[in-house]
Write a protein that holds these residues in place. Structure first.
Motif, mmCIF file in Angstrom:
data_model
loop_
_atom_site.group_PDB
_atom_site.id
_atom_site.type_symbol
_atom_site.label_atom_id
_atom_site.label_comp_id
_atom_site.label_asym_id
_atom_site.label_seq_id
_atom_site.Cartn_x
_atom_site.Cartn_y
_atom_site.Cartn_z
ATOM 1 N N ASP A 175 35.971 43.880 41.843
ATOM 2 C CA ASP A 175 36.456 43.187 43.031
ATOM 3 C C ASP A 175 37.633 42.324 42.601
ATOM 4 O O ASP A 175 37.586 41.684 41.552
ATOM 5 N N VAL A 176 38.688 42.324 43.384
ATOM 6 C CA VAL A 176 39.895 41.578 43.075
ATOM 7 C C VAL A 176 40.163 40.599 44.209
ATOM 8 O O VAL A 176 40.238 40.994 45.365
ATOM 9 N N PRO A 215 45.783 30.757 51.046
ATOM 10 C CA PRO A 215 45.138 31.998 51.511
ATOM 11 C C PRO A 215 44.696 32.898 50.367
ATOM 12 O O PRO A 215 45.359 32.982 49.332
ATOM 13 N N THR A 216 43.556 33.546 50.568
ATOM 14 C CA THR A 216 43.033 34.524 49.608
ATOM 15 C C THR A 216 42.428 35.700 50.368
ATOM 16 O O THR A 216 42.084 35.595 51.538
ATOM 17 N N PHE A 217 42.286 36.801 49.658
ATOM 18 C CA PHE A 217 41.666 37.998 50.222
ATOM 19 C C PHE A 217 41.050 38.775 49.067
ATOM 20 O O PHE A 217 41.689 38.970 48.040
ATOM 21 N N THR A 218 39.824 39.245 49.232
ATOM 22 C CA THR A 218 39.149 40.006 48.188
ATOM 23 C C THR A 218 39.144 41.487 48.529
ATOM 24 O O THR A 218 38.752 41.881 49.631
ATOM 25 N N VAL A 219 39.594 42.289 47.592
ATOM 26 C CA VAL A 219 39.562 43.747 47.696
ATOM 27 C C VAL A 219 38.399 44.207 46.813
ATOM 28 O O VAL A 219 38.351 43.881 45.634
ATOM 29 N N SER A 220 37.463 44.944 47.381
ATOM 30 C CA SER A 220 36.255 45.371 46.672
ATOM 31 C C SER A 220 36.285 46.866 46.363
ATOM 32 O O SER A 220 36.973 47.633 47.027
ATOM 33 N N PHE A 275 34.487 41.000 38.596
ATOM 34 C CA PHE A 275 33.147 41.030 38.048
ATOM 35 C C PHE A 275 32.545 42.403 38.256
ATOM 36 O O PHE A 275 32.967 43.147 39.119
ATOM 37 N N GLU A 276 31.581 42.721 37.458
ATOM 38 C CA GLU A 276 30.927 44.021 37.528
ATOM 39 C C GLU A 276 29.856 43.980 38.603
ATOM 40 O O GLU A 276 29.141 42.999 38.750
ATOM 41 N N ASN A 277 29.752 45.041 39.379
ATOM 42 C CA ASN A 277 28.665 45.162 40.335
ATOM 43 C C ASN A 277 27.887 46.435 40.000
ATOM 44 O O ASN A 277 28.298 47.182 39.129
ATOM 45 N N PRO A 278 26.778 46.695 40.667
ATOM 46 C CA PRO A 278 25.960 47.852 40.298
ATOM 47 C C PRO A 278 26.685 49.185 40.333
ATOM 48 O O PRO A 278 26.329 50.093 39.618
#
Length: 148
Positions: free
Chosen positions: A32-33, A78-83, A24-27
């Motif tokens: 983010d993945v 399990p999951t992990f978010t890369v920003s 998703f788009e952030n400012p």
């Protein structure tokens, strides 16, 4: 920091990144993945390391972060978010597992995404976008679930 070569080959787990992306788009116009993978089933598993590299596949990767089992909402999924992924680059992701003694496996095969006006899944680590591939880390793939 974990020792990336400490587990003997016979103990290297067959982690498969059966990943998906939540984008998703952030400012800051960065993506983010969120990666997901099959859990490691070794009895002394303590957590996972998630790594990335921009514009080139394979080591040396940069550490995106570690996630301990107790930090996971569902250790069976399990999951992990890369920003903060920047538009205009291709990112390669790989995972490791580490045990209670601090030994860390070698990297899984990579998963890949091109960040542009839209996110494009690409082949990585000798695997195609559907998840074939082999070796110590197994194949991987990413599914995009939301556009920018």
């Amino acid at each position: 920091m974990k020792n990336a070569n400490a587990l003997p080959r016979s103990r290297v787990f067959a982690l498969v990144l059966l990943g998906f992306l939540v984008l998703f788009e952030n400012p800051a116009a960065a993506a983010d993945v969120t990666l997901a993978w099959n859990p490691n089933v070794e009895s002394d598993l303590d957590g996972y390391g998630i790594y990335l590299r921009r514009d080139a596949d394979g080591p040396p990767y940069d550490l995106a972060g570690y996630v301990a089992l107790e930090e996971l909402q569902d250790p069976g999924r399990p999951t992990f978010t890369v920003s903060g992924l920047e538009k205009g680059f291709t990112y390669f992701f790989a995972a490791t597992a580490y045990d209670t003694a601090g030994n860390e496996s070698y990297f899984s095969n990579s998963a890949c995404a091109r960040v542009g006006d839209q996110i494009e899944v690409c082949a990585g680590g000798g695997s195609d976008a559907k998840g074939s591939g082999g070796g110590g880390g197994g194949g991987c793939f990413i599914r995009t679930t939301a556009p920018w």
